[in-house]
Write an enzyme that holds these catalytic residues in place. Structure first.
Site, PDB file in Angstrom:
ATOM      1  N   PRO A 184       0.836  -1.203   0.000  1.00 58.29           N
ATOM      2  CA  PRO A 184       0.000   0.000   0.000  1.00 58.29           C
ATOM      3  C   PRO A 184       0.872   1.255   0.000  1.00 58.29           C
ATOM      4  CG  PRO A 184      -0.826  -1.615   1.573  1.00 58.29           C
ATOM      5  CD  PRO A 184       0.498  -2.117   1.086  1.00 58.29           C
ATOM      6  N   GLU A 185       0.500   2.209  -0.852  1.00 62.29           N
ATOM      7  CA  GLU A 185       1.261   3.447  -0.985  1.00 62.29           C
ATOM      8  C   GLU A 185       0.450   4.598  -0.392  1.00 62.29           C
ATOM      9  OE1 GLU A 185       2.800   3.796  -5.017  1.00 62.29           O
ATOM     10  OE2 GLU A 185       2.817   1.607  -5.209  1.00 62.29           O
ATOM     11  N   HIS A 193      -4.929 -15.411   8.851  1.00 59.33           N
ATOM     12  CA  HIS A 193      -3.789 -14.490   8.912  1.00 59.33           C
ATOM     13  C   HIS A 193      -4.101 -13.217   9.703  1.00 59.33           C
ATOM     14  CE1 HIS A 193      -2.024 -17.156   5.992  1.00 59.33           C
ATOM     15  NE2 HIS A 193      -2.944 -16.850   5.092  1.00 59.33           N
ATOM     16  N   ARG A 248       1.757 -12.048   4.433  1.00 59.72           N
ATOM     17  CA  ARG A 248       3.202 -12.222   4.388  1.00 59.72           C
ATOM     18  C   ARG A 248       3.884 -12.021   5.742  1.00 59.72           C
ATOM     19  NH1 ARG A 248       5.236 -11.408  -0.852  1.00 59.72           N
ATOM     20  NH2 ARG A 248       7.274 -11.952   0.031  1.00 59.72           N
TER      21      ARG A 248
END
Length: 276
Positions: free
Chosen positions: A2-3, A93, A111
């Site tokens: 995400p930016e 997760h 991740r």
């Protein structure tokens, strides 16, 4: 990862919904997600604190808490921060859950690179990662003349320079590729080789593409969702990112993909020639 537009969207969403709520308890399901303090101390310190507001610095989310503490979150590559009032099993997760007096805020990360830190408000500016961040490209401190001068002093390739969070914070692979295409600049050109007109065009392109990214609520090409778990829409108007082999929307020449500074990079060989 995400930016800036994705993180800004999450902050705006959650700021409107979480401000004023109380953290009743924290549930740490993956200890390593808590960078500081130790998970047990983290859970003890955050319980009973009211959420006063949310803000963003670069790609970091800052949740201001009562009595002088701040929860700092970085989503890294696949992190998701979602608030819900619906009682349902946590998604796979899910690594950190804040049980609030109304609903829950859950952090999931496929991740497992994302991190949360609880720090005294007076120490936020000294937190590693945050303290090194450069200029905010949507802020008033991002001045065109300063940007042009900094480019002229750098011998680095323009794309790796824009990705350097100590130079300009918040840009990542997606919006850098898009801004360079709008500006007609090849990603491997040296920053110092750009003339004043090109540098000014790039300045405007960066601000425009980030503002549009926020307006379209971010880019969902893989894992990103907003604070309510909904996908963004900027992927619907991407020009080059992820478009290898697709005709350029400006000239019709197929988009190419190269490695630039170790990152996969998309550009149009006609609209963004290497030589000027």
């Amino acid at each position: 990862m995400p930016e800036l537009p994705e993180v800004e969207t999450i902050v705006r969403d959650l700021g409107a919904r979480l401000t004023g709520l109380m953290v009743e308890r924290a549930e740490v399901l993956l200890p390593k997600v808590v960078a500081a303090p130790a998970p047990e101390e983290f859970a003890r310190l955050i319980a009973g604190r009211k959420i006063l507001g949310l803000s963003r610095r670069g790609k970091y989310i800052l949740i201001e808490l009562s009595r002088g503490w701040v929860l700092i979150l970085h989503l890294r590559m696949t992190g998701q921060l979602v608030y819900t009032t619906v009682l349902e099993p946590f998604p796979k997760h899910t690594h950190l859950v804040l049980h609030l007096d109304q609903g829950v805020l859950r952090f999931t990360d496929l991740r497992q690179f994302g991190r949360a830190s609880l720090v005294p408000a007076r120490e936020v500016r000294r937190v590693p990662g945050l303290r090194e961040l450069g200029v905010e490209p949507l802020g008033a401190e991002f001045v065109k003349e300063d940007f042009i001068r900094k480019l002229a002093r750098s011998r680095r390739m323009i794309k790796p320079l824009l990705l350097d969070q100590t130079f300009l914070t918040g840009l990542g692979n997606i919006y850098t590729d898009e801004a360079l295409h709008r500006a007609g600049i090849h990603p491997e050109r040296r920053a110092a080789d750009l003339d004043t007109r090109e540098a000014g065009t790039l300045y405007r392109a960066i601000r425009e593409v980030l503002a549009e990214g926020v307006a379209f609520r971010g880019t969902s090409v893989q894992h990103y969702v907003d604070g309510s778990g909904q996908r963004g829409r900027f992927q619907e108007i991407l020009r080059v990112y992820g478009k290898k082999g697709v005709p350029c929307p400006v000239c019709g020449v197929p988009i190419e993909r190269i490695r630039c500074g170790g990152r996969g990079t998309h550009y149009c060989p006609e609209c963004q020639p290497f030589e000027r």
